[in-house]
Write a protein that holds these residues in place. Structure first.
Motif, PDB file in Angstrom:
ATOM      1  N   UNK A  72       0.825  -1.198   0.000  1.00  0.00           N
ATOM      2  CA  UNK A  72       0.000   0.000   0.000  1.00  0.00           C
ATOM      3  C   UNK A  72       0.857   1.244   0.000  1.00  0.00           C
ATOM      4  N   UNK A  73       0.361   2.289  -0.604  1.00  0.00           N
ATOM      5  CA  UNK A  73       1.059   3.571  -0.630  1.00  0.00           C
ATOM      6  C   UNK A  73       0.065   4.647  -1.006  1.00  0.00           C
ATOM      7  N   UNK A  74       0.507   5.889  -0.921  1.00  0.00           N
ATOM      8  CA  UNK A  74      -0.322   6.976  -1.405  1.00  0.00           C
ATOM      9  C   UNK A  74       0.572   8.011  -2.048  1.00  0.00           C
ATOM     10  N   UNK A  75      -0.005   8.802  -2.919  1.00  0.00           N
ATOM     11  CA  UNK A  75       0.750   9.837  -3.614  1.00  0.00           C
ATOM     12  C   UNK A  75      -0.015  11.143  -3.549  1.00  0.00           C
TER      13      UNK A  75
ATOM     14  N   UNK B 146      -7.165  30.713  -7.349  1.00  0.00           N
ATOM     15  CA  UNK B 146      -6.040  31.176  -8.158  1.00  0.00           C
ATOM     16  C   UNK B 146      -4.919  30.141  -8.097  1.00  0.00           C
ATOM     17  N   UNK B 147      -4.010  30.139  -9.087  1.00  0.00           N
ATOM     18  CA  UNK B 147      -2.881  29.195  -9.058  1.00  0.00           C
ATOM     19  C   UNK B 147      -2.020  29.343  -7.809  1.00  0.00           C
ATOM     20  N   UNK B 148      -2.048  30.517  -7.200  1.00  0.00           N
ATOM     21  CA  UNK B 148      -1.231  30.758  -6.010  1.00  0.00           C
ATOM     22  C   UNK B 148      -1.840  30.106  -4.761  1.00  0.00           C
ATOM     23  N   UNK B 149      -3.069  29.642  -4.863  1.00  0.00           N
ATOM     24  CA  UNK B 149      -3.746  29.010  -3.738  1.00  0.00           C
ATOM     25  C   UNK B 149      -4.257  27.627  -4.166  1.00  0.00           C
ATOM     26  N   UNK B 150      -3.327  26.695  -4.377  1.00  0.00           N
ATOM     27  CA  UNK B 150      -3.704  25.378  -4.890  1.00  0.00           C
ATOM     28  C   UNK B 150      -4.360  24.482  -3.848  1.00  0.00           C
ATOM     29  N   UNK B 151      -5.049  23.470  -4.349  1.00  0.00           N
ATOM     30  CA  UNK B 151      -5.592  22.390  -3.530  1.00  0.00           C
ATOM     31  C   UNK B 151      -4.863  21.118  -3.943  1.00  0.00           C
ATOM     32  N   UNK B 152      -4.421  20.343  -2.970  1.00  0.00           N
ATOM     33  CA  UNK B 152      -3.759  19.082  -3.269  1.00  0.00           C
ATOM     34  C   UNK B 152      -4.536  17.950  -2.614  1.00  0.00           C
ATOM     35  N   UNK B 153      -4.389  16.751  -3.158  1.00  0.00           N
ATOM     36  CA  UNK B 153      -5.043  15.578  -2.586  1.00  0.00           C
ATOM     37  C   UNK B 153      -4.016  14.475  -2.377  1.00  0.00           C
ATOM     38  N   UNK B 154      -4.319  13.612  -1.413  1.00  0.00           N
ATOM     39  CA  UNK B 154      -3.558  12.382  -1.208  1.00  0.00           C
ATOM     40  C   UNK B 154      -4.408  11.257  -1.762  1.00  0.00           C
ATOM     41  N   UNK B 155      -3.790  10.452  -2.606  1.00  0.00           N
ATOM     42  CA  UNK B 155      -4.514   9.424  -3.349  1.00  0.00           C
ATOM     43  C   UNK B 155      -3.968   8.053  -2.947  1.00  0.00           C
ATOM     44  N   UNK B 156      -4.834   7.146  -2.569  1.00  0.00           N
ATOM     45  CA  UNK B 156      -4.455   5.819  -2.096  1.00  0.00           C
ATOM     46  C   UNK B 156      -4.401   4.824  -3.250  1.00  0.00           C
ATOM     47  N   UNK B 157      -3.397   3.946  -3.214  1.00  0.00           N
ATOM     48  CA  UNK B 157      -3.294   2.891  -4.224  1.00  0.00           C
ATOM     49  C   UNK B 157      -2.838   1.617  -3.543  1.00  0.00           C
ATOM     50  N   UNK B 158      -3.428   0.492  -3.931  1.00  0.00           N
ATOM     51  CA  UNK B 158      -3.033  -0.801  -3.389  1.00  0.00           C
ATOM     52  C   UNK B 158      -2.910  -1.788  -4.542  1.00  0.00           C
ATOM     53  N   UNK B 159      -1.677  -2.257  -4.756  1.00  0.00           N
ATOM     54  CA  UNK B 159      -1.463  -3.206  -5.840  1.00  0.00           C
ATOM     55  C   UNK B 159      -0.137  -3.908  -5.650  1.00  0.00           C
ATOM     56  N   UNK B 160       0.076  -4.967  -6.387  1.00  0.00           N
ATOM     57  CA  UNK B 160       1.336  -5.698  -6.370  1.00  0.00           C
ATOM     58  C   UNK B 160       2.258  -5.066  -7.381  1.00  0.00           C
ATOM     59  N   UNK B 161       3.466  -4.719  -6.970  1.00  0.00           N
ATOM     60  CA  UNK B 161       4.422  -4.067  -7.852  1.00  0.00           C
ATOM     61  C   UNK B 161       5.070  -5.094  -8.757  1.00  0.00           C
ATOM     62  N   UNK B 162       5.145  -4.752 -10.024  1.00  0.00           N
ATOM     63  CA  UNK B 162       5.814  -5.620 -10.994  1.00  0.00           C
ATOM     64  C   UNK B 162       6.748  -4.776 -11.836  1.00  0.00           C
ATOM     65  N   UNK B 163       7.900  -5.320 -12.180  1.00  0.00           N
ATOM     66  CA  UNK B 163       8.850  -4.584 -13.011  1.00  0.00           C
ATOM     67  C   UNK B 163       9.556  -3.502 -12.233  1.00  0.00           C
TER      68      UNK B 163
END
Length: 211
Positions: free
Chosen positions: A2-5, A50-67
């Motif tokens: 599991x991780x998030x970005x 405005x671009x000077x006041x951004x919104x960011x999100x944390x996104x969850x991902x769960x998968x098996x890493x390959x390669x």
């Protein structure tokens, strides 16, 4: 695994941002707001920023890493995710959309944060108010810390001198997180607002970005 970005929010994130914000409103631990929001209202809120006041999100991902793999922000530091999903050095790489979900890479927004206008007067143009909201099941797992670190980085990039926030004295977890992230207490507004008929104090905190 599991991780998030972290990434910049898009219009398609309005529903998730609305849901998480409403949890904060309902739980009475993060805001004096009492009126629940709608996805349409949050979509308009995103569009008007405005671009000077951004919104960011944390996104969850769960998968098996390959390669081959590339590091991503996680609650414990660095873990590995598939190429193209960003890195700790550049978590906004490729700026993927929340719509780019697939069976082997199920993504979901679990938290959001923003740099907000502190005061519209020109003399306050170097000060930004911040917001951080985390989904109930993800609170206390490091997502808020990662968002705060990214807000600090973005604040410097956009030329802000200081970040400020208001917190509830009863929000012990939030207060500890802010202190660990370099915010100091400026003072207390006693009986600043009412929630459910009770007066609530708010603690004002700040972080100088030049320090």
């Amino acid at each position: 695994m599991t991780s998030y970005r972290l990434r910049l929010a898009t219009a398609s994130d309005a529903e998730a941002i609305c849901r998480i914000y409403n949890e904060g409103i309902e739980d009475r631990v993060a805001t004096l707001e009492t009126e629940l929001r709608t996805p349409d209202e949050r979509r308009q809120w995103l569009a008007n920023r405005s671009p000077r006041h951004p919104v960011i999100v944390a996104e969850f991902a769960e998968f098996v890493v390959a390669g081959s793999v590339r590091p991503a922000l996680t609650e414990g530091g660095l873990k590995q995710v598939r190429p193209g999903s960003g890195s700790a050095d550049n978590p906004f790489a490729d700026n993927p959309s929340a719509d780019s979900r697939s069976a082997d890479n199920p993504l979901g927004v679990i938290a959001w944060a923003s740099l907000n206008v502190f005061n519209a007067r020109e003399c306050y143009r170097f000060v930004a108010d911040i917001s951080v909201y985390v989904e109930r099941s993800w609170r206390g797992k490091g997502v808020g810390r990662a968002l705060l670190e990214k807000l600090t980085e973005l604040g410097r990039q956009h030329g802000f001198h200081k970040l400020v926030l208001s917190a509830f004295p009863g929000n012990a977890g939030g207060m500890a997180l802010y202190a660990k992230s370099g915010f100091r207490t400026v003072g207390i507004y006693h009986e600043q607002g009412q929630l459910d008929g009770k007066w609530v104090d708010t603690i004002v905190m700040e972080k100088l970005l030049s320090a």
